[in-house]
Design a protein around this motif. Structure first.
Motif, PDB file in Angstrom:
ATOM      1  N   GLU A 191     -26.008  12.262  18.789  1.00 60.28           N
ATOM      2  CA  GLU A 191     -26.666  11.239  18.432  1.00 60.28           C
ATOM      3  C   GLU A 191     -28.198  11.594  18.119  1.00 60.28           C
ATOM      4  OE1 GLU A 191     -24.716   8.384  21.790  1.00 60.28           O
ATOM      5  OE2 GLU A 191     -26.314   9.664  22.368  1.00 60.28           O
ATOM      6  N   LEU A 192     -28.689  12.624  18.447  1.00 60.09           N
ATOM      7  CA  LEU A 192     -29.973  13.244  18.195  1.00 60.09           C
ATOM      8  C   LEU A 192     -30.173  13.478  16.867  1.00 60.09           C
ATOM      9  CD1 LEU A 192     -32.551  14.853  20.398  1.00 60.09           C
ATOM     10  CD2 LEU A 192     -32.044  15.827  18.026  1.00 60.09           C
ATOM     11  N   LEU A 193     -29.056  14.354  16.266  1.00 58.48           N
ATOM     12  CA  LEU A 193     -29.048  14.994  15.061  1.00 58.48           C
ATOM     13  C   LEU A 193     -29.074  13.528  14.037  1.00 58.48           C
ATOM     14  CD1 LEU A 193     -26.966  17.829  15.023  1.00 58.48           C
ATOM     15  CD2 LEU A 193     -29.423  17.798  14.929  1.00 58.48           C
ATOM     16  N   GLU A 194     -28.362  12.642  14.364  1.00 61.86           N
ATOM     17  CA  GLU A 194     -28.180  11.482  13.312  1.00 61.86           C
ATOM     18  C   GLU A 194     -29.470  10.725  13.251  1.00 61.86           C
ATOM     19  OE1 GLU A 194     -25.504   7.600  12.819  1.00 61.86           O
ATOM     20  OE2 GLU A 194     -25.204   8.718  14.698  1.00 61.86           O
ATOM     21  N   ALA A 195     -30.244  10.974  14.351  1.00 52.40           N
ATOM     22  CA  ALA A 195     -31.630  10.209  14.336  1.00 52.40           C
ATOM     23  C   ALA A 195     -32.912  11.072  13.748  1.00 52.40           C
ATOM     24  CB  ALA A 195     -32.098   9.803  15.674  1.00 52.40           C
ATOM     25  N   VAL A 196     -32.593  12.335  13.372  1.00 54.89           N
ATOM     26  CA  VAL A 196     -33.690  13.016  13.032  1.00 54.89           C
ATOM     27  C   VAL A 196     -33.604  13.276  11.444  1.00 54.89           C
ATOM     28  CG1 VAL A 196     -34.587  15.421  12.997  1.00 54.89           C
ATOM     29  CG2 VAL A 196     -33.912  14.553  15.151  1.00 54.89           C
ATOM     30  N   PRO A 197     -34.512  13.020  10.702  1.00 50.58           N
ATOM     31  CA  PRO A 197     -34.588  13.055   9.379  1.00 50.58           C
ATOM     32  C   PRO A 197     -34.371  14.638   8.766  1.00 50.58           C
ATOM     33  CG  PRO A 197     -36.912  12.806  10.014  1.00 50.58           C
ATOM     34  CD  PRO A 197     -35.882  12.420  11.122  1.00 50.58           C
ATOM     35  N   ASN A 257     -36.300  16.067  25.224  1.00 50.58           N
ATOM     36  CA  ASN A 257     -35.058  15.934  24.631  1.00 50.58           C
ATOM     37  C   ASN A 257     -34.255  14.743  24.542  1.00 50.58           C
ATOM     38  OD1 ASN A 257     -34.481  18.803  24.431  1.00 50.58           O
ATOM     39  ND2 ASN A 257     -34.512  19.261  26.631  1.00 50.58           N
ATOM     40  N   THR A 258     -34.950  13.622  24.194  1.00 55.00           N
ATOM     41  CA  THR A 258     -34.415  12.547  23.984  1.00 55.00           C
ATOM     42  C   THR A 258     -34.713  11.995  22.668  1.00 55.00           C
ATOM     43  OG1 THR A 258     -36.744  11.494  24.344  1.00 55.00           O
ATOM     44  CG2 THR A 258     -35.168  11.751  26.321  1.00 55.00           C
ATOM     45  N   VAL A 259     -33.858  11.069  22.024  1.00 59.04           N
ATOM     46  CA  VAL A 259     -33.923  10.560  20.740  1.00 59.04           C
ATOM     47  C   VAL A 259     -35.449  10.128  20.345  1.00 59.04           C
ATOM     48  CG1 VAL A 259     -33.019   8.860  19.116  1.00 59.04           C
ATOM     49  CG2 VAL A 259     -31.622  10.075  20.411  1.00 59.04           C
ATOM     50  N   ALA A 260     -36.089   9.480  21.408  1.00 58.46           N
ATOM     51  CA  ALA A 260     -37.375   8.712  21.058  1.00 58.46           C
ATOM     52  C   ALA A 260     -38.227   9.944  20.820  1.00 58.46           C
ATOM     53  CB  ALA A 260     -37.960   8.198  22.042  1.00 58.46           C
ATOM     54  N   ALA A 261     -38.068  11.145  21.606  1.00 58.58           N
ATOM     55  CA  ALA A 261     -39.149  12.163  21.560  1.00 58.58           C
ATOM     56  C   ALA A 261     -38.885  12.905  20.192  1.00 58.58           C
ATOM     57  CB  ALA A 261     -38.932  13.378  22.604  1.00 58.58           C
ATOM     58  N   ALA A 262     -37.624  13.018  19.759  1.00 56.75           N
ATOM     59  CA  ALA A 262     -37.391  13.957  18.571  1.00 56.75           C
ATOM     60  C   ALA A 262     -37.700  12.873  17.289  1.00 56.75           C
ATOM     61  CB  ALA A 262     -35.887  14.042  18.338  1.00 56.75           C
ATOM     62  N   VAL A 263     -37.538  11.642  17.349  1.00 55.80           N
ATOM     63  CA  VAL A 263     -38.028  10.765  16.340  1.00 55.80           C
ATOM     64  C   VAL A 263     -39.464  10.645  16.203  1.00 55.80           C
ATOM     65  CG1 VAL A 263     -37.982   8.350  15.533  1.00 55.80           C
ATOM     66  CG2 VAL A 263     -35.944   9.302  16.064  1.00 55.80           C
ATOM     67  N   ARG A 264     -40.275  10.687  17.057  1.00 56.29           N
ATOM     68  CA  ARG A 264     -41.718  10.753  17.245  1.00 56.29           C
ATOM     69  C   ARG A 264     -42.134  12.106  16.530  1.00 56.29           C
ATOM     70  NH1 ARG A 264     -42.296   8.023  23.335  1.00 56.29           N
ATOM     71  NH2 ARG A 264     -41.595   6.077  22.609  1.00 56.29           N
ATOM     72  N   ALA A 265     -41.578  13.014  17.211  1.00 52.63           N
ATOM     73  CA  ALA A 265     -41.990  14.336  16.835  1.00 52.63           C
ATOM     74  C   ALA A 265     -41.821  14.597  15.142  1.00 52.63           C
ATOM     75  CB  ALA A 265     -41.262  15.475  17.319  1.00 52.63           C
ATOM     76  N   ALA A 266     -40.735  14.057  14.611  1.00 51.22           N
ATOM     77  CA  ALA A 266     -40.305  14.132  13.336  1.00 51.22           C
ATOM     78  C   ALA A 266     -41.211  13.293  12.438  1.00 51.22           C
ATOM     79  CB  ALA A 266     -38.806  13.743  12.766  1.00 51.22           C
ATOM     80  N   GLU A 267     -41.909  12.487  12.992  1.00 50.17           N
ATOM     81  CA  GLU A 267     -42.788  11.431  12.327  1.00 50.17           C
ATOM     82  C   GLU A 267     -44.084  12.138  12.009  1.00 50.17           C
ATOM     83  OE1 GLU A 267     -42.862   8.040  14.546  1.00 50.17           O
ATOM     84  OE2 GLU A 267     -40.975   7.106  13.613  1.00 50.17           O
ATOM     85  N   ILE A 327     -43.309  23.990  15.963  1.00 57.24           N
ATOM     86  CA  ILE A 327     -42.134  23.733  16.611  1.00 57.24           C
ATOM     87  C   ILE A 327     -42.077  22.966  17.675  1.00 57.24           C
ATOM     88  CG2 ILE A 327     -39.831  24.752  17.466  1.00 57.24           C
ATOM     89  CD1 ILE A 327     -40.509  27.252  15.669  1.00 57.24           C
ATOM     90  N   ALA A 328     -41.614  21.771  17.825  1.00 58.98           N
ATOM     91  CA  ALA A 328     -41.967  20.665  18.660  1.00 58.98           C
ATOM     92  C   ALA A 328     -41.032  21.058  19.973  1.00 58.98           C
ATOM     93  CB  ALA A 328     -41.812  19.461  18.248  1.00 58.98           C
ATOM     94  N   HIS A 329     -41.704  21.555  21.015  1.00 55.17           N
ATOM     95  CA  HIS A 329     -40.853  21.898  22.286  1.00 55.17           C
ATOM     96  C   HIS A 329     -40.075  20.562  22.929  1.00 55.17           C
ATOM     97  CE1 HIS A 329     -40.439  23.648  26.687  1.00 55.17           C
ATOM     98  NE2 HIS A 329     -39.595  24.198  25.905  1.00 55.17           N
ATOM     99  N   ARG A 330     -38.787  20.677  22.960  1.00 52.01           N
ATOM    100  CA  ARG A 330     -37.988  19.398  23.427  1.00 52.01           C
ATOM    101  C   ARG A 330     -38.578  18.119  22.801  1.00 52.01           C
ATOM    102  NH1 ARG A 330     -38.268  21.373  29.676  1.00 52.01           N
ATOM    103  NH2 ARG A 330     -37.868  23.556  29.202  1.00 52.01           N
ATOM    104  N   GLY A 331     -39.014  18.226  21.460  1.00 52.29           N
ATOM    105  CA  GLY A 331     -39.527  17.112  21.098  1.00 52.29           C
ATOM    106  C   GLY A 331     -41.056  16.835  21.345  1.00 52.29           C
ATOM    107  N   MET A 357     -40.160  21.680  12.643  1.00 55.32           N
ATOM    108  CA  MET A 357     -38.943  22.002  13.230  1.00 55.32           C
ATOM    109  C   MET A 357     -39.070  21.319  14.811  1.00 55.32           C
ATOM    110  SD  MET A 357     -36.575  25.541  13.697  1.00 55.32           S
ATOM    111  CE  MET A 357     -35.841  25.168  11.998  1.00 55.32           C
ATOM    112  N   ILE A 358     -38.060  20.736  15.284  1.00 56.15           N
ATOM    113  CA  ILE A 358     -37.728  20.289  16.775  1.00 56.15           C
ATOM    114  C   ILE A 358     -36.919  21.308  17.667  1.00 56.15           C
ATOM    115  CG2 ILE A 358     -37.186  18.190  18.352  1.00 56.15           C
ATOM    116  CD1 ILE A 358     -37.548  16.457  15.606  1.00 56.15           C
ATOM    117  N   GLU A 359     -37.377  22.040  18.477  1.00 59.86           N
ATOM    118  CA  GLU A 359     -36.516  22.488  19.584  1.00 59.86           C
ATOM    119  C   GLU A 359     -35.801  21.632  20.460  1.00 59.86           C
ATOM    120  OE1 GLU A 359     -35.733  25.027  23.230  1.00 59.86           O
ATOM    121  OE2 GLU A 359     -37.157  23.317  23.023  1.00 59.86           O
TER     122      GLU A 359
END
Length: 277
Positions: A97-103, A19-29, A7-11, A35-37
């Protein structure tokens, strides 16, 4: 050995602006990320935004959390969204915005940090008379958060240190998975988890008996062997154990060996040695 979910802590806050969109997107890749926290609280208008600290002018290792100041819950949404995180060009996103960017192949652990109020009774078991009051405090914000999460097709897990937040989640959206976050009292954590039939419990890393980590100070837990075997206790009650927050592969190894289900980590790749062995 069964490999715990990562589980990626704050991405992965140790590798990207938290806790940014970039962090979440990179974590999801990353293939390892199950999971992303993230942390959510409201801006002044009530819009859920993704940020951990109550104030925009917190700090991380001497660097300002953002280039803005003031309490998030008292700040206009436009100012919050324009705030640059940790000296980068990344800004504080709204939850939508963040949820929209996460697959949707990656889950999201939404930690409910603050509903826009003071006196929230952190990590405390509430008396029957207090529970309705605390639920009412949290419900308007939880309503907004759930509405955003309903648009996300992936897995959502709600967690919180606050009983009022978990009570509101169960009242507003009982179909979602919930987790009780534990601070310094394991008995209280399990009591709250039982009260709201939480599918998971999230203890700090030194709360897992039989590990060297249990003999270290961390968060609110003392450097003593825990009185409760969290893993066995949770298994008996049918709950998942997701531990926070790991910084090294050695810590990951200890917790994986004890059979925890998920590990919340600051850096990617900490479980790679286990998966390669």
């Amino acid at each position: 050995m069964t490999r715990p979910s990562v589980i990626a802590h704050r991405g992965y806050a140790g590798a990207a602006p938290e806790n940014t969109v970039a962090a979440a997107v990179r974590a999801a890749e990353r293939d390892e990320t199950a999971m992303i926290e993230i942390d959510v609280q409201p801006a002044a208008c009530g819009t859920p935004v993704v940020i951990h600290d109550e104030r925009l002018d917190g700090a991380r290792d001497g660097r300002p959390l953002t280039d803005a100041s003031g309490l998030v819950r008292e700040t206009a949404i436009e100012t919050v969204q324009d705030a640059r995180v940790l000296g980068t060009d990344e800004t504080v996103p709204t939850l939508a915005e963040l949820l929209e960017a996460v697959p949707d192949a990656v889950g999201v652990n939404v930690e409910l940090k603050n509903p826009g109020a003071d006196d929230l009774r952190f990590a405390t078991s509430l008396s029957p008379d207090e529970r309705d009051d605390r639920r009412e405090v949290w419900t308007p914000f939880v309503d907004r958060v759930v509405a955003e999460c309903d648009a996300f097709d992936g897995e959502i897990l709600f967690s919180s240190f606050y009983e009022g937040a978990l009570s509101a989640v169960r009242d507003v959206a009982p179909e979602y998975v919930a987790a009780a976050l534990v601070w310094d009292d394991l008995e209280t954590g399990f009591e709250i988890a039982r009260r709201y039939d939480c599918e998971a419990i999230h203890p700090p890393r030194n709360a897992i008996a039989g590990t060297p980590l249990a003999r270290t100070d961390y968060a609110g837990m003392p450097a003593d062997e825990p009185a409760i075997d969290v893993v066995e206790h949770a298994r008996d009650e049918g709950r998942t154990v997701n531990v926070w927050t790991i910084e090294t592969w050695l810590q990951f190894d200890q917790l994986a060996a004890r059979g925890v289900d998920g590990i919340i980590v600051d850096h990617p790749g900490l479980g790679a040695i286990l998966s390669e062995s």
